[in-house]
Design an enzyme around this catalytic site. Sequence first.
Site, PDB file in Angstrom:
ATOM      1  N   GLY A  95      10.270  -6.383   4.226  1.00 55.55           N
ATOM      2  CA  GLY A  95       9.776  -5.622   5.375  1.00 55.55           C
ATOM      3  C   GLY A  95      10.124  -4.151   5.249  1.00 55.55           C
ATOM      4  N   GLY A 140       9.094  -1.970   8.038  1.00 54.39           N
ATOM      5  CA  GLY A 140       8.864  -1.369   9.352  1.00 54.39           C
ATOM      6  C   GLY A 140      10.109  -0.785   9.977  1.00 54.39           C
ATOM      7  CD  GLU A 141      12.249  -3.921  12.832  1.00 55.28           C
ATOM      8  OE1 GLU A 141      13.001  -4.016  13.793  1.00 55.28           O
ATOM      9  OE2 GLU A 141      11.640  -4.880  12.341  1.00 55.28           O
ATOM     10  CG  ASN A 143      -1.807   1.212   1.333  1.00 51.18           C
ATOM     11  OD1 ASN A 143      -1.421   2.336   1.038  1.00 51.18           O
ATOM     12  ND2 ASN A 143      -3.043   0.984   1.757  1.00 51.18           N
TER      13      ASN A 143
HETATM   14 MO1  MOS Z   1      10.703  -4.824  15.931  1.00 52.70          MO
HETATM   15  S1  MOS Z   1      12.203  -3.997  17.106  1.00 52.70           S
HETATM   16  O1  MOS Z   1      11.442  -6.283  15.502  1.00 52.70           O
HETATM   17  O2  MOS Z   1       9.367  -5.019  16.946  1.00 52.70           O
END
Ligand code: MOS
Length: 739
Positions: free
Chosen positions: A703, A705-706, A632
Amino acid sequence: MTSIGAPINRTDAWAKVSGAARYSAEHPVEGLAHAVLVTSSIPSGRVLRIIDTAAREVPGVLLVMTPQNAMRLPQETRDGKIQPPVGRRLTLLQEDDVYYNNQPVAVVVADTLEHARDAAARLRVEYEHKPAVLDFDEAKRSLHPPEKVLTESTDTRRGDLQAGLLAGSRRVEAIYHTPIENHNPLETHATIAQWNGDKLTVHDSTQYMKGVQKILSAIFGIPQENVTAICPYVGGGFGSKGSIWSHVPLTAMAARQLGRPVKLSLDRNQMFGPVGQRPVTEQRMRMAAMDDGRMMASSHDTIAYTSMLEDWIEPCGLMTRMMYESPNQETSHRLARMNLGTPTFMRAPGEASGSFALESAMDELAYALNMDPLDLRLKNYTERDPGKELPWSSKSLRQCYEIGAERFGWKDRDPQPRSMRRDGKLVGWGMATATYPTNRSAGQCSATILPDGTALFRSGTQDLGTGTYTVMTQIAADALGLPVERVRFELGDSQMPEAPVSGGSTTVASVGPAVQAAGHALRLKLVGIASADEHSPLSGAHPDEVGVELGELYLLADPGKRTSMLEIATRHQQAHGEPVEVTAKAEPGDASKKYSMHAFGAVFVEVEVDEDLGEIRVPRVVGVYGVGKLMNEKTGYSQLMGGVVWGISLALFEETMIDKRAGRAVNGNLAEYHVPTNADIQSIDVQIVDEDDPHVNPLGAKGIGEIGITGVGAAIANAVYHATGKRVRDLPITLDKVL
Ligand code: MOS
């Protein structure tokens, strides 16, 4: 028809803005009692006695649970200590030892939160004091290696480091520090526990419901199916809610002892210690290169603190193992024990902190070589993972560098420090590389058609505020062949099909394929039912002969012959008395044995430094990422942008300060623990490089998120050096360090 990738709004947006979305502490429960966690005020010793006379005088007090009267849990002996069988050391009032300041020592329960708070304040805890290790330099005198660094080796070696260091014509050696940082999701950890006989239901703010279920069943010695964990919404986790901490079982113990449901929310100050934090790190980097920039050697030695209770290592060296060609290399990780809470995962553990050292050292090496920092990185670009000795599943870093440099205007940079000024301020440009591994676990999902013609997909995963509800709805809609408005995705209950921890940026990669598989399986099942039905327009059709559009299945050869999924499902329900339902499981294959899988990115930043005041501003950041396929565009960009914001925070603001006498965080609140406000954030230009990676998972998604936080700390430190000529190797870069 494809909804994957579309920038649709969050499907849970209305629930969130209208308050209909319930966070863990907000679930109405009949007869609820309110608990307050009481924590230690000393860093090391023993609880001798807890005097609760005054506390018990407060009206409405129901229970003062201490090591003296807490229910005894099933025990096992581990590491010479009697512990509940949970695989790690929690504080469950089974013993009276104190290992850090702010460690749970009691739980007070009352009819209202106010009464519980009042009573908790009146508890008198008497301690036996023991010496505490509260100084990192003192702790460092005794080091030990962790067993593993996540799933990787603690130390690595390739080639001959010393020979490589000597062979290079230019060398750098430097030590970098990062401070303790604490997760501060707006929603603090919270648990409601309710027993019904031997059955336990918990509403818990967690990144891993299945983990809560499994660990509580182990702690209380009850079957796993007797525990239900519920968590439809999480107000941020960032790693701190990825594992279970003491307050969760403590709440369940209090509820059990009291025979009443109990709620416990941590207060903001209790986020500083008992629920994990990013540890202090000291990272020694050595590098050597030939005049042309070819790296001959590199080493990365990390020392981080861990608690007296457990080992947890910040995996700083992992990025160094894979990022650049370096024929001679050593990396190591060591731990120093301190009387502080156990550290834990915090957004990009290792890469956020490790990239600060690695990418700062690269900048220092570039200056030593009199070479452009971007050219140095290109010179040592890896076409395969030199640590794992595997090809990349995909890598678009070259394009990230190119596009980033172009958008930023990098070619106009005068490498000379202090060469650029604007409005009386020094201006600096810096860059760094970003990366984060792409991992995947098994996930499951169920799917069914509801009587109103919508499809319901369910998986016991979590939405940390990242957009799981939304992107899973998109994946489901595409796989089944319905518009997103007619798909509902539910998560947040441990009784749903099993999903892994939402950590390591793996939720889309792990749960997404299961959702996709469930959509495909449901569609196939519907076609099969229709095909077997002589009255259906699809009677006798082979699945390959059937198309799908907007919830209707039709014969490809004769599109007039069609029937809706709802019709098939309704007829099946009438004939068999049960809905059409499937459950699918998706598991990683052996791709990780054949490929090294990473997302990559390039970060370019501009800083402005006021030399009189030491003030550092970040007018612009350009971040370009190769992260596979975005599910998205809107939530994806938000994730990356949020990561960059946190990178700015890591570079300039965040630091938990520990009082070296008491071992307590002195800035354990949101007034004094600095995070950026909107006024601190200016232009953030996030770009995505199209990437087609058939190996990572069936969705081709890496991923996101990080990775956004990684590289930013170094890029800012490098820009500050370029602006001022001062090399700051100690985060955060506060004004005193540049004055
Ligand atoms: Mo993330 S630090 O793997 O929740």
